[in-house]
Structures are given as structure tokens and as C-alpha cells.
Design a protein around this motif. Structure first.
Motif, PDB file in Angstrom:
ATOM      1  N   VAL A 152       1.026  -1.165   0.103  1.00 55.71           N
ATOM      2  CA  VAL A 152       0.134   0.012  -0.210  1.00 55.71           C
ATOM      3  C   VAL A 152       1.225   0.783   0.079  1.00 55.71           C
ATOM      4  CG1 VAL A 152      -2.052  -1.004   1.144  1.00 55.71           C
ATOM      5  CG2 VAL A 152      -0.311  -0.303   2.745  1.00 55.71           C
ATOM      6  N   LYS A 153       2.302   0.792   0.368  1.00 51.80           N
ATOM      7  CA  LYS A 153       2.882   2.527   0.257  1.00 51.80           C
ATOM      8  C   LYS A 153       4.022   1.826  -0.004  1.00 51.80           C
ATOM      9  CE  LYS A 153       1.811   6.418   2.737  1.00 51.80           C
ATOM     10  NZ  LYS A 153       1.391   6.814   4.178  1.00 51.80           N
ATOM     11  N   ALA A 154       5.049   2.436  -0.750  1.00 51.98           N
ATOM     12  CA  ALA A 154       7.024   1.877  -0.748  1.00 51.98           C
ATOM     13  C   ALA A 154       7.293   2.520  -0.061  1.00 51.98           C
ATOM     14  CB  ALA A 154       7.130   2.535  -2.169  1.00 51.98           C
ATOM     15  N   ALA A 155       8.495   1.599   0.091  1.00 50.03           N
ATOM     16  CA  ALA A 155       9.319   1.705   1.331  1.00 50.03           C
ATOM     17  C   ALA A 155       9.875   2.734   1.726  1.00 50.03           C
ATOM     18  CB  ALA A 155      10.608   0.590   1.433  1.00 50.03           C
ATOM     19  N   SER A 156      10.617   3.725   0.886  1.00 49.03           N
ATOM     20  CA  SER A 156      11.074   5.517   0.746  1.00 49.03           C
ATOM     21  C   SER A 156      10.603   5.993   1.392  1.00 49.03           C
ATOM     22  CB  SER A 156      12.020   5.756  -0.192  1.00 49.03           C
ATOM     23  OG  SER A 156      10.446   5.754  -1.286  1.00 49.03           O
ATOM     24  N   ALA A 157       9.247   6.203   1.290  1.00 48.48           N
ATOM     25  CA  ALA A 157       8.105   7.063   1.009  1.00 48.48           C
ATOM     26  C   ALA A 157       7.717   6.942   2.702  1.00 48.48           C
ATOM     27  CB  ALA A 157       6.969   6.772   0.476  1.00 48.48           C
ATOM     28  N   LEU A 158       8.009   5.285   3.175  1.00 46.22           N
ATOM     29  CA  LEU A 158       7.435   5.757   4.784  1.00 46.22           C
ATOM     30  C   LEU A 158       7.731   5.242   5.856  1.00 46.22           C
ATOM     31  CD1 LEU A 158       4.113   4.095   5.737  1.00 46.22           C
ATOM     32  CD2 LEU A 158       5.417   1.939   5.922  1.00 46.22           C
ATOM     33  N   VAL A 159       8.844   4.301   5.344  1.00 43.30           N
ATOM     34  CA  VAL A 159       9.981   4.137   6.788  1.00 43.30           C
ATOM     35  C   VAL A 159      11.676   4.551   6.651  1.00 43.30           C
ATOM     36  CG1 VAL A 159      11.165   2.302   8.065  1.00 43.30           C
ATOM     37  CG2 VAL A 159       9.027   1.815   7.551  1.00 43.30           C
ATOM     38  N   PRO A 160      11.649   5.719   7.342  1.00 39.02           N
ATOM     39  CA  PRO A 160      12.678   7.054   7.622  1.00 39.02           C
ATOM     40  C   PRO A 160      13.992   5.495   8.098  1.00 39.02           C
ATOM     41  CG  PRO A 160      11.283   7.250   9.459  1.00 39.02           C
ATOM     42  CD  PRO A 160      10.693   6.374   8.276  1.00 39.02           C
ATOM     43  N   GLU A 161      14.075   4.473   7.908  1.00 39.96           N
ATOM     44  CA  GLU A 161      15.073   3.299   7.929  1.00 39.96           C
ATOM     45  C   GLU A 161      16.946   4.360   7.884  1.00 39.96           C
ATOM     46  OE1 GLU A 161      15.302   0.844   8.637  1.00 39.96           O
ATOM     47  OE2 GLU A 161      13.910  -0.233   8.192  1.00 39.96           O
ATOM     48  N   PRO A 162      16.668   4.037   9.661  1.00 46.66           N
ATOM     49  CA  PRO A 162      18.181   5.435   9.577  1.00 46.66           C
ATOM     50  C   PRO A 162      19.348   4.678   9.197  1.00 46.66           C
ATOM     51  CG  PRO A 162      17.037   4.496  12.065  1.00 46.66           C
ATOM     52  CD  PRO A 162      16.424   3.674  10.756  1.00 46.66           C
ATOM     53  N   PRO A 163      19.993   5.289   8.823  1.00 48.97           N
ATOM     54  CA  PRO A 163      21.294   4.267   8.198  1.00 48.97           C
ATOM     55  C   PRO A 163      21.891   3.182   9.221  1.00 48.97           C
ATOM     56  CG  PRO A 163      22.350   6.860   8.083  1.00 48.97           C
ATOM     57  CD  PRO A 163      20.162   6.527   8.782  1.00 48.97           C
ATOM     58  N   SER A 164      22.630   2.425   8.375  1.00 51.78           N
ATOM     59  CA  SER A 164      23.127   1.290   9.065  1.00 51.78           C
ATOM     60  C   SER A 164      24.229   1.892   9.087  1.00 51.78           C
ATOM     61  CB  SER A 164      23.353  -0.033   8.407  1.00 51.78           C
ATOM     62  OG  SER A 164      24.181   0.294   7.441  1.00 51.78           O
ATOM     63  N   SER A 165      25.067   1.846  10.713  1.00 46.55           N
ATOM     64  CA  SER A 165      26.690   1.748  11.274  1.00 46.55           C
ATOM     65  C   SER A 165      26.590   3.349  11.555  1.00 46.55           C
ATOM     66  CB  SER A 165      27.275   0.879  10.583  1.00 46.55           C
ATOM     67  OG  SER A 165      27.620   2.319   9.192  1.00 46.55           O
ATOM     68  N   HIS A 166      25.815   3.972  11.518  1.00 44.16           N
ATOM     69  CA  HIS A 166      25.545   5.136  12.604  1.00 44.16           C
ATOM     70  C   HIS A 166      25.436   5.280  13.778  1.00 44.16           C
ATOM     71  CE1 HIS A 166      27.722   6.955   9.212  1.00 44.16           C
ATOM     72  NE2 HIS A 166      26.126   6.544   7.761  1.00 44.16           N
ATOM     73  N   GLN A 167      26.846   5.559  14.816  1.00 43.69           N
ATOM     74  CA  GLN A 167      26.285   5.952  16.038  1.00 43.69           C
ATOM     75  C   GLN A 167      25.191   6.627  16.531  1.00 43.69           C
ATOM     76  OE1 GLN A 167      27.496   4.143  18.168  1.00 43.69           O
ATOM     77  NE2 GLN A 167      29.665   3.357  16.828  1.00 43.69           N
ATOM     78  N   ALA A 168      25.040   7.920  15.808  1.00 46.11           N
ATOM     79  CA  ALA A 168      23.273   8.457  16.114  1.00 46.11           C
ATOM     80  C   ALA A 168      22.127   7.419  16.161  1.00 46.11           C
ATOM     81  CB  ALA A 168      23.261   9.688  15.366  1.00 46.11           C
ATOM     82  N   ALA A 169      22.148   6.715  14.531  1.00 47.69           N
ATOM     83  CA  ALA A 169      20.570   5.922  14.997  1.00 47.69           C
ATOM     84  C   ALA A 169      20.944   5.099  16.076  1.00 47.69           C
ATOM     85  CB  ALA A 169      20.998   5.414  13.887  1.00 47.69           C
ATOM     86  N   LEU A 170      21.922   4.543  16.853  1.00 40.12           N
ATOM     87  CA  LEU A 170      22.116   3.762  18.144  1.00 40.12           C
ATOM     88  C   LEU A 170      22.186   3.880  19.373  1.00 40.12           C
ATOM     89  CD1 LEU A 170      24.817   1.237  15.631  1.00 40.12           C
ATOM     90  CD2 LEU A 170      22.538   1.095  16.565  1.00 40.12           C
ATOM     91  N   THR A 171      21.851   5.679  18.913  1.00 38.63           N
ATOM     92  CA  THR A 171      22.100   5.995  21.061  1.00 38.63           C
ATOM     93  C   THR A 171      21.150   5.293  21.019  1.00 38.63           C
ATOM     94  OG1 THR A 171      23.766   7.613  20.055  1.00 38.63           O
ATOM     95  CG2 THR A 171      22.528   7.675  22.467  1.00 38.63           C
ATOM     96  N   PRO A 172      21.008   4.390  22.411  1.00 38.43           N
ATOM     97  CA  PRO A 172      19.263   3.735  22.640  1.00 38.43           C
ATOM     98  C   PRO A 172      18.812   4.962  23.567  1.00 38.43           C
ATOM     99  CG  PRO A 172      21.541   3.139  23.898  1.00 38.43           C
ATOM    100  CD  PRO A 172      22.092   3.995  23.363  1.00 38.43           C
ATOM    101  N   LYS A 173      16.852   4.938  23.478  1.00 37.28           N
ATOM    102  CA  LYS A 173      16.577   6.222  23.171  1.00 37.28           C
ATOM    103  C   LYS A 173      16.572   6.070  24.910  1.00 37.28           C
ATOM    104  CE  LYS A 173      14.002   2.717  21.444  1.00 37.28           C
ATOM    105  NZ  LYS A 173      13.291   2.072  20.759  1.00 37.28           N
ATOM    106  N   LEU A 174      16.478   4.740  25.966  1.00 35.74           N
ATOM    107  CA  LEU A 174      16.966   5.117  27.666  1.00 35.74           C
ATOM    108  C   LEU A 174      18.166   4.495  27.837  1.00 35.74           C
ATOM    109  CD1 LEU A 174      13.422   3.540  27.692  1.00 35.74           C
ATOM    110  CD2 LEU A 174      13.791   5.716  28.182  1.00 35.74           C
ATOM    111  N   ARG A 175      19.260   4.998  28.397  1.00 36.58           N
ATOM    112  CA  ARG A 175      20.063   4.445  29.149  1.00 36.58           C
ATOM    113  C   ARG A 175      20.585   3.531  29.681  1.00 36.58           C
ATOM    114  NH1 ARG A 175      21.922   6.532  33.663  1.00 36.58           N
ATOM    115  NH2 ARG A 175      20.537   7.746  34.939  1.00 36.58           N
ATOM    116  N   GLU A 176      21.398   2.750  29.861  1.00 38.51           N
ATOM    117  CA  GLU A 176      20.946   1.777  30.754  1.00 38.51           C
ATOM    118  C   GLU A 176      21.551   2.163  32.363  1.00 38.51           C
ATOM    119  OE1 GLU A 176      24.275  -0.956  29.064  1.00 38.51           O
ATOM    120  OE2 GLU A 176      24.395  -1.320  30.891  1.00 38.51           O
ATOM    121  N   LEU A 177      21.004   1.413  33.034  1.00 34.84           N
ATOM    122  CA  LEU A 177      20.310   1.944  34.275  1.00 34.84           C
ATOM    123  C   LEU A 177      22.015   1.404  35.347  1.00 34.84           C
ATOM    124  CD1 LEU A 177      16.584   0.940  35.099  1.00 34.84           C
ATOM    125  CD2 LEU A 177      17.575   2.979  35.107  1.00 34.84           C
TER     126      LEU A 177
END
Lengths: 223, 312
Positions: B112-137
Motif C-alpha cells: 500500500v506504500k513503498a519503502a522510501s515514502a514510509l520508513v525513514p530507515e536510519p542509515p546503518s552503522s551510524h552511532q546516532a541511530a544506535l544511541t539507545p532511547k533509554l540509557r542503561e540503568l
């Protein structure tokens, strides 16, 4: 005379056909031989790993801890071929399979002395040195020849990501910490360049790794 | 080698001349289940393709399927593999999920919707994308709150245990490996025994075993399983299940890792002691800790083994 020319050329027809058939059979056979030879001489099986980094990768500098408690840095690996895997000891099947194959590689490369086997933990908080030691003993790991490394989580994940595997941010809560193709075995040459990735679960992987090592040893740069 | 070559030829031949129809187990109905006597139920649903591992599988992050499954990411079996042609990771699709007593499959996949239009897949292997939303306790940090479904069918939150020291760990009842979930059960049993029998031990403590498998570990299943470790005495030891959403909230902060593998779950072990104010007192990683260490941590976290102030 000229009239018999036509009848005379008639008997030549089947001969020409025979020659043509003979020649095409020869050509087909030769082609077949070439294909078979190409197939038999193909490089070791590289199972497609589509998401592996396409750019050339190099082992980055690092500071981690081996399963015997000793610190290990990139400097300790200089001049060696590296056979690299990724593990978490809570793993039920894949790590066992891959470790069994690395044990074979360890046995086969013990005498040469130019190969270092390294397994990076993807779950370093669980895989503290005593836990890794228990795992290492199951596979008769030699602490000099086969490093199972742990350390600060951020550091070890950085090394894996910068040197070997890409990561899926949606899967970081998985035991593999989101590393794609973490069942791969990577082969690094003496200059620190990542040269091959193998599917660590393929039954022939230890033979394929040994074959690739043999090829790398022939290269001038690696002499 | 030669055998390999022959089978390769055979595979090529089959691939070239074979029936293009996808193979599927003969026992399954070939047409819409409504037209057969197999009582499979169908659920029209919607989701995003996360992974296309090949064969007849597709990993899909699907929306809630009312009456069947919460919103989650699952590897699903595609009945007609030709429907996968042209699909890409990131495509938003609609499909129908069929499920009977022992299997499932999906059909009628439509983009119903092609990939690029819908999912802003963060570029793999970039630290910014991997920074956990929640830090480890870390010890001293306040535990995040989440709702759990208990063995008696009640809802309970971590904050409901304030005033007591709380030891919790993660298990699932179908966990087959003795040194994983069963070991956690045995350590909890021993630690509870130690606290119950220790003279002058505090009494404001609680054990909580949390299942990662909310769809299977329903309250009666948990209550049954609990008896293996608790015996007939449920005193200060509760079993509960965390929903997929609850797990997603608390996993990263606790460095808890889990992944579904068919009916099993691959996971690491995280056991946490909260003090009576809900802060992390101590975290036990893996399975090598001892019951007495847990009992001591719990007693300390309950605040009673602290040296008493001399009376003036």
C-alpha cells in the motif's frame, strides 16, 4: 566436366555435416570442460551476506580483555592472520556450532603459529572473563591462540561495528545486540584488512577458512 | 564436488522447468479456509516488511490483530511466495493472516506504500541511530515503571512494590535449558528460604519472576509453573508476564536481550534488586551468582541490615 560437379558435391554434403557435428561436439565438450573446471576451481563458498559492509574494512584499534583476564589490544595481533567470530554465551545453538568449527581451525593452525582466533562477545555484561573461560574450556581454547574477548559494552560494540558488522537499530535488544550476520566468520589479513566473510554455520566453513588462509599466505604482502 | 555439480544441474533444471506454484504442506488447505473443513481463522491486517530472509518467510512488523496478537514483529510464512515478488524491506503492506490450531500462514499480500515514502530507515552503522532511547540503568537509578499481568490475572506495576526490596528476573515457562530459567527459579527458591529462616531478617522483601512469553505464559500457565519452584507456599514470590510493549520499555535500560526463535526465546539473564524506594540496588548478570548473594542484597536493600544508630 562441369555437370557432374553437382552430384560430386552431393556426397561431400554428409561429410561436411559429419565434420560439422563432430566439431560442434568437440566445441561443446570443451565448453563443458571449461565450465566444470571453473566450477571445481571456484573460490571457497561465500554464502551471500547482502547486508555486510561493501566498503573495505580494517580492524580498528581497541582495548579489551581476554577470557584468562589478560588485557588484549590490537597491538597484540600485529603480523597475524585473524579468524574472527561473534558470540554471546547465553546462545543455544549458533555459537556452539561456530565454536565447534573454530576449534577445528585452532587445531589445524596450531603448528603454523601465524593465525590468531578471536571471538568478540556481543553481550559483554553477561560474558565476563570467568563465564567466557568456562565457555572457552568446552572448546579446548588455547588462551594464546584463541582469544574470547569482553570489555566495556560500548567499546566492544564499537569495535565490532567499525571493523566487521553493520547493525540494525531496531534489533539492539536482541542477544546479538542488533549485529547483522553475527554468525559470520571473518578473515583478516596481516595488514589488518578484512578479506573474507564466511557463513559460520555452513558445514564446510572450517575447510573454507583454511583454504582462504592458504591463498592469503601466497600473497606477497602477506609473506 | 561432482555430486554437487550434478545436483546443481538438477536444481537448475527443476528451477527452469518446474511448476512455478509454490510448494506448501499438503495438509494445509490450498484455498481460502472458509471453503474447506479446516477451521482456520483469518485476520486481515496491516504491517511493514522488516526483513525478507528468503524462501517462504517474511519478517513483518504488524499492527495489533484484535483478538489474536498484539502489535509485534514476527517471521511469518507466506503461502504463495510469488506474492513476495517486488516487495522491499520497508514496504507497508496489507495481508490476511490465517491461523489454525498448529500453524499459521499469510496470503493476499498487497503493497500500500513503498519503502522510501514510509520508513525513514536510519542509515546503518551510524552511532546516532544506535544511541539507545533509554540509557542503561546503574545502581542508584530509579527503575522505570511498567505493567505486568500476574499469575492471578491482576495487573501489577513495579511501583506497587515500593516499601519492599524487590528481586526480579526474567524467564519463560517453556525454557528448556536447566542452567537458564530453571536455575533462576532454583536460586530464587534458595534465596527465599535463606531470608525466611534468617534470624532478625527483614520481612519487607519480594521476589518477582517475569515471563518474556506473554502469549503462552497466561496466568494459569504461570501459576502451574510457579509450583515447581515455590511448592505450595506462595509467600512473597509472584509470577507475572510482561507484554511485548512493556518488555520493549524496560529491556534496554536493564541490558536485557531476547529474541523469539519459533516457540522458544533466545535471551540473556538479568536479575535486579530494587531497594524499598524503587532504586536499583544491585544487578546480577548471567547465571553464576549465588543464592546467598541475592539474599544478602535483598536484605540490605530492605534497609534492615544497615547498622542501627546507637540509641542516645
Amino acid at each position: 566436366m562441369t555437370p557432374p560437379a553437382a552430384p560430386a558435391s552431393r556426397p561431400r554434403d554428409p561429410v561436411t555435416r559429419e565434420i560439422a557435428i563432430f566439431l560442434s561436439v568437440i566445441v561443446l565438450l570443451a565448453l563443458g570442460m571449461v565450465l566444470v573446471t571453473a566450477f571445481l576451481r571456484r573460490p571457497p563458498i561465500h554464502v551471500p551476506m547482502p547486508e555486510l559492509p561493501s566498503a573495505a574494512r580494517k580492524l580498528v584499534p581497541f582495548s579489551l580483555v581476554n577470557w584468562d583476564g589478560r588485557p588484549v589490544t590490537h597491538a597484540d595481533l600485529q603480523g597475524k592472520f585473524l579468524v574472527v567470530s561473534f558470540l554471546f554465551t547465553s546462545c543455544s545453538a549458533t555459537c556452539t556450532e561456530i565454536s565447534r568449527r573454530l576449534e577445528q581451525v585452532q587445531t589445524a593452525t596450531a603448528a603454523a603459529g601465524d593465525v590468531q582466533i578471536i571471538s568478540f562477545s556481543m553481550d559483554p555484561r553477561t560474558d565476563q572473563p570467568p563465564v567466557l573461560a568456562q565457555f572457552a574450556r568446552r572448546w579446548n581454547a588455547d588462551p594464546q591462540h584463541w582469544f574470547l574477548l569482553t570489555g566495556e559494552k560500548a567499546e566492544i560494540h564499537r569495535v565490532i561495528e567499525a571493523s566487521f558488522l553493520s547493525r540494525d537499530p531496531a534489533l539492539v535488544d536482541q542477544p546479538s545486540a542488533g549485529f547483522r550476520q553475527h554468525y559470520a566468520i571473518a578473515l583478516v589479513d596481516r595488514s589488518g584488512a578484512v578479506r573474507h566473510y564466511f557463513n559460520g554455520l555452513a558445514p564446510t566453513v572450517s575447510a573454507d577458512v583454511l583454504h582462504a588462509l592458504h591463498e592469503l599466505r601466497k600473497e606477497k604482502a602477506n609473506l | 564436488m561432482k555430486a554437487g555439480f550434478i545436483s546443481l544441474l538438477a536444481a537448475v533444471a527443476l528451477g527452469g522447468c518446474g511448476d512455478p506454484q509454490p510448494t506448501s504442506p499438503p495438509a494445509k488447505p490450498q484455498v481460502a479456509p472458509a471453503a474447506t473443513n479446516v477451521p482456520a481463522r483469518s485476520y486481515p491486517t496491516r504491517g511493514v516488511v522488516r526483513e525478507l530472509p528468503g524462501g517462504d518467510k517474511a519478517v513483518i512488523r504488524h499492527e495489533e490483530i484484535p483478538g489474536y496478537m498484539p502489535k509485534m514483529t514476527m517471521e511469518l510464512t507466506v503461502r504463495h511466495t510469488n506474492e513476495l515478488a517486488g516487495l522491499n524491506v520497508g514496504d507497508e503492506i496489507t495481508f490476511t493472516l490465517f491461523a489454525d490450531a498448529d500453524t499459521h500462514w499469510i496470503e493476499s499480500l498487497r503493497r500500500v506504500k513503498a519503502a522510501s515514502a514510509l520508513v525513514p530507515e536510519p542509515p546503518s552503522s551510524h552511532q546516532a541511530a544506535l544511541t539507545p532511547k533509554l540509557r542503561e540503568l546503574q545502581p542508584g537509578d530509579l527503575m522505570l515503571d511498567a505493567e505486568l499481568l500476574t499469575e492471578t490475572g491482576r495487573t501489577v506495576k513495579f511501583t506497587d512494590f515500593r516499601g519492599r526490596a524487590l528481586a526480579f528476573t526474567f524467564i519463560f515457562t517453556r525454557c528448556p535449558l536447566p542452567d537458564f530459567c530453571p536455575r533462576m527459579g532454583n536460586r530464587f527458591r534458595e534465596a527465599r528460604e535463606l531470608l525466611l529462616n534468617r534470624p532478625n531478617a527483614p520481612t519487607n522483601w519480594q521476589f518477582l519472576s517475569i515471563s518474556f512469553d506473554p502469549d503462552y505464559d497466561l496466568p494459569p500457565v504461570l501459576a502451574n509453573y510457579a509450583r515447581n519452584y515455590r511448592g505450595t507456599n506462595p509467600d512473597r514470590w509472584l509470577y507475572a508476564a510482561a507484554s511485548t510493549n512493556a518488555l520493549a520499555q524496560i529491556a534496554s535500560p536493564l541490558d536485557l536481550k531476547y529474541a523469539r526463535e519459533g516457540s522458544s526465546i533466545s535471551h540473556n539473564l538479568r536479575t535486579v534488586v530494587l531497594d524499598s524506594t524503587g532504586r536499583i540496588h544491585r544487578q546480577f548478570d548471567g547465571n553464576t551468582w549465588k543464592a546467598v548473594e541475592l539474599a544478602d542484597a535483598l536484605a540490605q536493600a530492605a534497609g534492615v541490615t544497615m547498622p542501627k544508630l546507637p540509641t542516645p
